[in-house]
Design an enzyme around this catalytic site. Structure first.
Site, short mmCIF file in Angstrom:
data_model
loop_
_atom_site.label_atom_id
_atom_site.label_comp_id
_atom_site.label_asym_id
_atom_site.label_seq_id
_atom_site.Cartn_x
_atom_site.Cartn_y
_atom_site.Cartn_z
N ARG A 1 15.74 39.68 -51.07
CA ARG A 1 16.84 40.65 -51.17
C ARG A 1 17.11 41.07 -52.62
O ARG A 1 18.09 41.76 -52.90
CB ARG A 1 18.11 40.09 -50.54
CG ARG A 1 17.95 39.72 -49.06
CD ARG A 1 17.54 40.93 -48.24
NE ARG A 1 17.16 40.56 -46.87
CZ ARG A 1 16.60 41.39 -46.01
NH1 ARG A 1 16.32 42.62 -46.38
NH2 ARG A 1 16.27 40.98 -44.79
N HIS B 1 4.31 38.89 -51.82
CA HIS B 1 5.07 40.01 -51.25
C HIS B 1 6.22 40.35 -52.19
O HIS B 1 6.95 39.48 -52.65
CB HIS B 1 5.63 39.62 -49.88
CG HIS B 1 5.96 40.78 -48.98
ND1 HIS B 1 6.85 41.77 -49.35
CD2 HIS B 1 5.53 41.10 -47.74
CE1 HIS B 1 6.95 42.65 -48.37
NE2 HIS B 1 6.15 42.27 -47.38
N TYR C 1 12.14 43.02 -50.55
CA TYR C 1 12.38 44.17 -49.67
C TYR C 1 13.21 45.26 -50.36
O TYR C 1 13.19 46.42 -49.94
CB TYR C 1 13.13 43.72 -48.42
CG TYR C 1 12.33 42.84 -47.49
CD1 TYR C 1 11.01 43.15 -47.15
CD2 TYR C 1 12.89 41.69 -46.94
CE1 TYR C 1 10.28 42.34 -46.29
CE2 TYR C 1 12.17 40.88 -46.07
CZ TYR C 1 10.87 41.21 -45.75
OH TYR C 1 10.15 40.40 -44.91
N HIS D 1 6.06 47.18 -49.55
CA HIS D 1 6.39 48.28 -48.65
C HIS D 1 6.50 49.54 -49.50
O HIS D 1 7.27 49.57 -50.47
CB HIS D 1 7.72 48.03 -47.95
CG HIS D 1 7.69 46.86 -46.99
ND1 HIS D 1 8.80 46.46 -46.28
CD2 HIS D 1 6.69 46.04 -46.62
CE1 HIS D 1 8.48 45.44 -45.52
NE2 HIS D 1 7.21 45.15 -45.71
N GLU E 1 1.40 48.39 -47.78
CA GLU E 1 1.49 47.89 -46.41
C GLU E 1 1.69 49.04 -45.42
O GLU E 1 2.47 49.97 -45.68
CB GLU E 1 2.65 46.90 -46.28
CG GLU E 1 2.75 46.27 -44.90
CD GLU E 1 3.75 45.13 -44.84
OE1 GLU E 1 4.16 44.78 -43.71
OE2 GLU E 1 4.11 44.59 -45.89
N ASP F 1 -0.46 45.71 -41.06
CA ASP F 1 0.46 44.89 -40.27
C ASP F 1 0.34 45.30 -38.81
O ASP F 1 0.58 46.46 -38.46
CB ASP F 1 1.90 45.09 -40.76
CG ASP F 1 2.90 44.18 -40.10
OD1 ASP F 1 2.99 44.21 -38.85
OD2 ASP F 1 3.60 43.43 -40.80
N HIS G 1 3.52 46.68 -37.27
CA HIS G 1 3.88 47.98 -37.84
C HIS G 1 2.99 49.11 -37.32
O HIS G 1 3.49 50.18 -36.97
CB HIS G 1 3.81 47.93 -39.36
CG HIS G 1 4.83 47.04 -39.99
ND1 HIS G 1 4.87 46.79 -41.35
CD2 HIS G 1 5.84 46.33 -39.45
CE1 HIS G 1 5.87 45.97 -41.61
NE2 HIS G 1 6.47 45.67 -40.48
N HIS H 1 -1.36 41.40 -41.81
CA HIS H 1 -0.18 40.69 -41.34
C HIS H 1 -0.30 40.63 -39.82
O HIS H 1 -0.27 41.67 -39.16
CB HIS H 1 1.10 41.42 -41.73
CG HIS H 1 1.47 41.25 -43.17
ND1 HIS H 1 2.46 42.00 -43.77
CD2 HIS H 1 1.02 40.39 -44.12
CE1 HIS H 1 2.58 41.63 -45.04
NE2 HIS H 1 1.72 40.65 -45.27
N ASP I 1 9.92 48.23 -35.73
CA ASP I 1 9.60 47.09 -36.59
C ASP I 1 10.41 45.84 -36.26
O ASP I 1 11.28 45.43 -37.03
CB ASP I 1 9.78 47.47 -38.07
CG ASP I 1 9.38 46.33 -39.01
OD1 ASP I 1 8.72 45.37 -38.56
OD2 ASP I 1 9.74 46.39 -40.20
N HIS J 1 9.34 42.04 -35.20
CA HIS J 1 8.23 41.13 -34.97
C HIS J 1 8.52 40.16 -33.83
O HIS J 1 9.66 39.76 -33.61
CB HIS J 1 7.93 40.33 -36.24
CG HIS J 1 7.49 41.16 -37.39
ND1 HIS J 1 6.96 40.62 -38.55
CD2 HIS J 1 7.50 42.51 -37.61
CE1 HIS J 1 6.67 41.58 -39.39
NE2 HIS J 1 7.00 42.74 -38.85
N GLU K 1 3.75 36.52 -39.89
CA GLU K 1 5.15 36.81 -40.25
C GLU K 1 6.01 36.78 -38.99
O GLU K 1 6.93 37.58 -38.83
CB GLU K 1 5.27 38.17 -40.93
CG GLU K 1 4.59 38.27 -42.26
CD GLU K 1 4.79 39.63 -42.89
OE1 GLU K 1 5.03 39.70 -44.09
OE2 GLU K 1 4.71 40.64 -42.15
#
Length: 277
Positions: free
Chosen positions: A37, A67, A70, A107, A142, A176, A179, A211, A224, A226, A256
């Site tokens: 975050r 990664h 976000y 992303h 991604e 992914d 995704h 992913h 999105d 998962h 993930e």
């Protein structure tokens, strides 16, 4: 050998992450470079890195897939958020050189009303400002689900970004499965067709990692969410075809899925059994 791992907790350093992966039966792993975050990153412990390198060599670890947080949005309509993304990205790439020759996945971002074309230009502009000829890290765009104003849910958008980046040799793509499925690519009924389309538009030489996730949504939902392996709309059989596909099978696969440690170990064991050596 199946190259597989999951998104481990990065709070304890590289040795801790490696042990988490090994305990679950993995031979690679993904990790956030800082709090997902946002916020400042922890200082690199060079002794921890040196010990990790010993563990990695002893256990045959494959390429790691870091990664970005976000909160990075290099194509936001807010200039301050674009600046934050640029600065954080540059800092992360410098830190990645402590563990050279790995991947840094991100992303592409949300254009927040500016339009896809503007978003693509701004993502490429950031990449042109932070990529360095001498870096060993490959940056991965991604594939996204197309939620809201996300850029990257169509292969053509990723190709357009790559085409605008001067050091495109330092770029790759992380596919992914959740995704692309949510984005409308039917990897259940037409995996060969989706892979052929990716090759035609982007090129399989750019596909560096996967992913591996099931999805709580039907194909084309653009949401999105998962799911655990075999518990979603993609299903176990289709994901087994992914890990065994001739164009994908040598790539690192990162889970993930919404799991605890035991859940990741169970999924890794299931997938190893399904992998055709």
């Amino acid at each position: 050998m199946l190259k597989i791992g999951y998104h481990v907790s990065s709070s304890g350093g590289f040795v801790s992450m490696a042990k988490q992966a090994l305990d679950a039966g993995g031979n690679t792993f993904a990790f956030f470079t800082r709090n997902p975050r946002g916020g400042a990153a922890k200082s690199i412990d060079e002794k921890d890195v040196a010990e990790f390198e010993k563990i990695s060599r002893a256990n045959g670890f494959h390429t790691l897939v870091a990664h970005s947080p976000y909160t990075l949005n290099p194509c936001s309509s807010d200039a301050h958020l674009r600046e934050y993304a640029r600065d954080t990205f540059a800092d992360d790439l410098a830190r990645m050189e402590y563990v050279p020759h790995n991947y840094y996945n991100f992303h592409p971002g949300c254009h927040t009303g500016q339009g896809v074309d503007v978003g693509i230009d701004e993502i490429a502009d950031m990449l042109n400002s932070v990529l360095k000829e001498e870096q060993t890290t490959t940056v991965l765009l991604e594939t996204m689900s197309g939620k809201g104003s996300e850029v990257g849910s169509h292969f053509e958008e990723l190709r357009a970004i790559i085409d605008r980046v001067e050091l495109s040799s330092h770029l790759g793509v992380c596919l992914d499965t959740c995704h692309v499925w949510d984005g409308g690519y039917d990897i259940v009924s037409d995996l060969d067709g989706v892979i052929a389309l990716f090759d035609k538009i982007i090129g399989l030489d750019k596909l560096k990692a996967v992913h591996l996730n099931d999805s709580l949504n039907p194909c084309g939902a653009h949401k999105d969410r998962h799911a655990r392996i075999g518990e979603g709309h993609i299903g176990f059989d289709a994901l087994c075809r992914v890990i065994n596909h001739h164009a994908l099978r040598e790539l690192p696969f990162i889970l993930e899925t919404p799991n605890d440690e035991a859940g990741y170990a169970r999924e890794i064991a299931m997938l190893k059994e399904a992998y055709k050596n």
